[in-house]
Design a protein around this motif. Structure first.
Motif, PDB file in Angstrom:
ATOM      1  N   THR A 176     -23.698   5.449  -6.930  1.00  0.00           N
ATOM      2  CA  THR A 176     -24.053   6.367  -8.038  1.00  0.00           C
ATOM      3  C   THR A 176     -22.776   7.293  -8.054  1.00  0.00           C
ATOM      4  N   GLU A 177     -22.742   8.110  -9.290  1.00  0.00           N
ATOM      5  CA  GLU A 177     -21.531   9.081  -9.456  1.00  0.00           C
ATOM      6  C   GLU A 177     -21.773  10.213  -8.365  1.00  0.00           C
ATOM      7  N   GLU A 178     -22.884  10.316  -7.766  1.00  0.00           N
ATOM      8  CA  GLU A 178     -22.892  11.204  -6.641  1.00  0.00           C
ATOM      9  C   GLU A 178     -22.456  10.602  -5.369  1.00  0.00           C
ATOM     10  N   SER A 179     -22.136   9.414  -5.180  1.00  0.00           N
ATOM     11  CA  SER A 179     -21.926   9.007  -3.941  1.00  0.00           C
ATOM     12  C   SER A 179     -20.535   9.439  -3.174  1.00  0.00           C
ATOM     13  N   LEU A 180     -20.272   9.403  -1.880  1.00  0.00           N
ATOM     14  CA  LEU A 180     -19.542   9.832  -1.003  1.00  0.00           C
ATOM     15  C   LEU A 180     -18.090   9.274  -1.742  1.00  0.00           C
ATOM     16  N   LEU A 181     -17.046  10.219  -1.641  1.00  0.00           N
ATOM     17  CA  LEU A 181     -15.700   9.792  -2.270  1.00  0.00           C
ATOM     18  C   LEU A 181     -14.959   9.472  -1.019  1.00  0.00           C
ATOM     19  N   ARG A 182     -13.729   8.826  -1.309  1.00  0.00           N
ATOM     20  CA  ARG A 182     -12.933   8.568  -0.317  1.00  0.00           C
ATOM     21  C   ARG A 182     -12.491   9.810   0.663  1.00  0.00           C
ATOM     22  N   HIS A 183     -12.452   9.589   2.046  1.00  0.00           N
ATOM     23  CA  HIS A 183     -11.897  10.772   2.991  1.00  0.00           C
ATOM     24  C   HIS A 183     -10.361  10.506   2.743  1.00  0.00           C
ATOM     25  N   GLN A 184      -9.478   9.483   2.678  1.00  0.00           N
ATOM     26  CA  GLN A 184      -8.226   9.399   2.728  1.00  0.00           C
ATOM     27  C   GLN A 184      -7.843   9.150   1.229  1.00  0.00           C
ATOM     28  N   ARG A 185      -6.435   9.737   1.113  1.00  0.00           N
ATOM     29  CA  ARG A 185      -5.798   9.677  -0.278  1.00  0.00           C
ATOM     30  C   ARG A 185      -4.798   8.472  -0.259  1.00  0.00           C
ATOM     31  N   TYR A 186      -4.527   8.101  -1.551  1.00  0.00           N
ATOM     32  CA  TYR A 186      -3.590   7.312  -1.596  1.00  0.00           C
ATOM     33  C   TYR A 186      -3.646   6.035  -0.974  1.00  0.00           C
ATOM     34  N   PRO A 187      -4.797   5.114  -1.582  1.00  0.00           N
ATOM     35  CA  PRO A 187      -5.056   3.890  -0.626  1.00  0.00           C
ATOM     36  C   PRO A 187      -4.323   2.886  -0.663  1.00  0.00           C
ATOM     37  N   TYR A 188      -3.151   2.678  -1.401  1.00  0.00           N
ATOM     38  CA  TYR A 188      -2.438   1.516  -1.447  1.00  0.00           C
ATOM     39  C   TYR A 188      -1.169   1.753  -0.605  1.00  0.00           C
ATOM     40  N   ARG A 189      -0.806   2.874   0.060  1.00  0.00           N
ATOM     41  CA  ARG A 189       0.289   3.279   0.637  1.00  0.00           C
ATOM     42  C   ARG A 189       0.002   2.245   1.999  1.00  0.00           C
ATOM     43  N   GLY A 190       1.107   1.761   2.637  1.00  0.00           N
ATOM     44  CA  GLY A 190       0.791   1.087   3.662  1.00  0.00           C
ATOM     45  C   GLY A 190       0.369  -0.472   3.591  1.00  0.00           C
ATOM     46  N   THR A 191       0.357  -0.817   2.252  1.00  0.00           N
ATOM     47  CA  THR A 191      -0.388  -2.131   1.791  1.00  0.00           C
ATOM     48  C   THR A 191       0.719  -3.046   0.913  1.00  0.00           C
ATOM     49  N   ASP A 192       0.393  -4.087   0.582  1.00  0.00           N
ATOM     50  CA  ASP A 192       1.374  -4.835  -0.284  1.00  0.00           C
ATOM     51  C   ASP A 192       1.402  -4.427  -1.502  1.00  0.00           C
ATOM     52  N   ARG A 193       0.724  -3.322  -2.154  1.00  0.00           N
ATOM     53  CA  ARG A 193       0.910  -2.825  -3.264  1.00  0.00           C
ATOM     54  C   ARG A 193       1.590  -1.575  -3.333  1.00  0.00           C
ATOM     55  N   GLU A 194       2.188  -1.090  -2.128  1.00  0.00           N
ATOM     56  CA  GLU A 194       2.852   0.423  -1.843  1.00  0.00           C
ATOM     57  C   GLU A 194       4.001   0.578  -2.858  1.00  0.00           C
ATOM     58  N   ALA A 195       4.820  -0.563  -3.048  1.00  0.00           N
ATOM     59  CA  ALA A 195       5.808  -0.300  -3.902  1.00  0.00           C
ATOM     60  C   ALA A 195       5.550  -0.053  -5.468  1.00  0.00           C
ATOM     61  N   ASP A 196       4.719  -0.400  -5.857  1.00  0.00           N
ATOM     62  CA  ASP A 196       4.073  -0.300  -7.297  1.00  0.00           C
ATOM     63  C   ASP A 196       3.125   1.178  -7.351  1.00  0.00           C
ATOM     64  N   ASP A 197       2.459   1.367  -6.201  1.00  0.00           N
ATOM     65  CA  ASP A 197       1.310   2.310  -6.304  1.00  0.00           C
ATOM     66  C   ASP A 197       1.452   3.131  -4.960  1.00  0.00           C
ATOM     67  N   TYR A 198       2.685   3.536  -4.768  1.00  0.00           N
ATOM     68  CA  TYR A 198       2.572   4.506  -3.606  1.00  0.00           C
ATOM     69  C   TYR A 198       2.045   5.752  -3.818  1.00  0.00           C
ATOM     70  N   ASP A 199       2.063   6.306  -5.286  1.00  0.00           N
ATOM     71  CA  ASP A 199       1.403   7.693  -5.444  1.00  0.00           C
ATOM     72  C   ASP A 199       0.227   7.582  -6.220  1.00  0.00           C
ATOM     73  N   TYR A 200      -0.348   6.249  -6.497  1.00  0.00           N
ATOM     74  CA  TYR A 200      -1.447   5.988  -6.973  1.00  0.00           C
ATOM     75  C   TYR A 200      -2.639   6.832  -6.449  1.00  0.00           C
ATOM     76  N   GLU A 201      -3.529   7.643  -7.427  1.00  0.00           N
ATOM     77  CA  GLU A 201      -4.554   8.249  -6.975  1.00  0.00           C
ATOM     78  C   GLU A 201      -5.243   9.063  -7.806  1.00  0.00           C
ATOM     79  N   LYS A 202      -6.626   8.203  -8.287  1.00  0.00           N
ATOM     80  CA  LYS A 202      -7.581   8.727  -9.141  1.00  0.00           C
ATOM     81  C   LYS A 202      -8.051   9.915  -8.890  1.00  0.00           C
TER      82      LYS A 202
END
Length: 332
Positions: A119-145
């Motif tokens: 739900t909208e009240e569910s726990l949010l991510r602990h860590q920021r910038y989920p695509y750093r260190g993945t194959d999406r890092e080049a395009d989404d290094y600073d991605y963070e909703k």
């Protein structure tokens, strides 16, 4: 209604602009001008790089919008470049289900899952910038909703957390992992358990939710809404629905996760489901998404008629996985 749309020439934004114009709204699209389709509906345009939004802020205000929709706020820099220059009107920003802690556990392959539905009240991510260190890092290094939502909510904006969007003109070609095998007439497809509940949403339903939020500012302002499909298939169920929509029969062959071709990694064993509840949007906005089987069929038929220009026609990884699976566990 007069609506300014930031980034309205591709996929979700384009569908929104088309729908707004069709229903008689006045629309101004603010975009870079790099991807302005020849067949885009007639509306006002301002061409500017997002980083230079301040240089056209006066033109946006002169349009006298009743609402502004930001479809491409992906980073803190995106917010800083635009938000302070927007007029004091109803704001709507698109976000994602990836803000939840469960998505973090899903990416990590954690075997201690969070409860669902989210739900909208569910726990949010602990860590920021989920695509750093993945194959999406080049395009989404600073991605963070999680850097985007609070700033818009502070302006009493509406945040829509969208499920995985698919449909016509989807740049990520969500169904292509099945459809490329359909086009090649593959009769056996190697898969993992495929039991994960991963929420999806047809682009038309995403736009419908956006219109409902725009039309009900008294209800939607300052609120967060999960926007997902009416019912969620497992990955295998989704694959079978795609196959049925394409009119193709194929056997889904169980193989170990370590033999899965890269584009079938989505079928791997996972403990964390991402099932979401859209009950808040249904109750407050009147959101009613289409039957997912119908929506998937519409999308599949469009993509079969518009195959990708760079279609992957290699199936060596499939053949290897199927051969080793047939050879038995001692060889696999």
């Amino acid at each position: 209604m007069r609506v300014a749309v930031i980034g309205g020439t591709e996929f979700i934004g384009r569908r929104l602009v088309e729908t707004l114009v069709r229903r008689g709204d006045e629309v101004m699209v603010v975009h870079r001008g790099h991807t302005e389709p020849d067949d885009l509906v007639k509306c006002a345009h301002i061409h500017v790089d997002r980083r230079d939004f301040s240089t056209v802020a006066g033109q946006v205000k002169a349009f006298r919008p009743d609402a502004v929709v930001d479809t491409i706020a992906l980073t803190r820099a995106d917010v800083d470049a635009v938000l302070s220059h927007l007029p004091d009107v109803h704001l709507l920003v698109l976000s994602s289900m990836d803000v939840y802690r469960s998505y973090e556990l899903y990416l990590a392959g954690d075997d201690t899952p969070m409860p669902v539905p989210l739900t909208e009240e569910s726990l949010l991510r602990h860590q920021r910038y989920p695509y750093r260190g993945t194959d999406r890092e080049a395009d989404d290094y600073d991605y963070e909703k999680l850097d985007v939502e609070p700033a818009y909510l502070a302006r009493h904006g509406t945040v829509l957390r969208l499920a995985m969007i698919y449909g016509p003109r989807d740049p990520q070609q969500r169904e292509e992992f099945v459809l490329r095998r359909v086009r090649a007439k593959r009769m056996r497809i190697p898969v993992g358990p495929g039991a994960t509940l991963l929420p999806r949403l047809h682009v038309d339903d995403a736009v419908a939710a956006m219109l409902l939020a725009l039309d009900r500012p008294g209800v939607s302002s300052g609120e967060v809404f999960n926007i997902g499909e009416a019912a969620t298939y497992t990955i295998r169920g989704w694959m079978r629905t795609i196959l049925a929509a394409a009119g193709h029969e194929a056997e889904l062959v169980d193989v170990p996760d370590d033999l899965l071709p890269d584009d079938l990694g989505i079928t791997r064993k996972t403990a964390q489901h991402l099932l979401v509840s859209s009950q808040k949007a249904r109750s407050l906005l009147g959101f009613e998404p289409a039957d997912p089987a119908v929506a998937i069929t519409r999308s599949v038929r469009w993509h079969l008629e518009h195959p990708p220009a760079n279609e992957d026609t290699g199936f060596a990884a499939d053949d290897r996985a199927l051969a080793l699976a047939n050879a038995g566990p001692e060889l696999a």
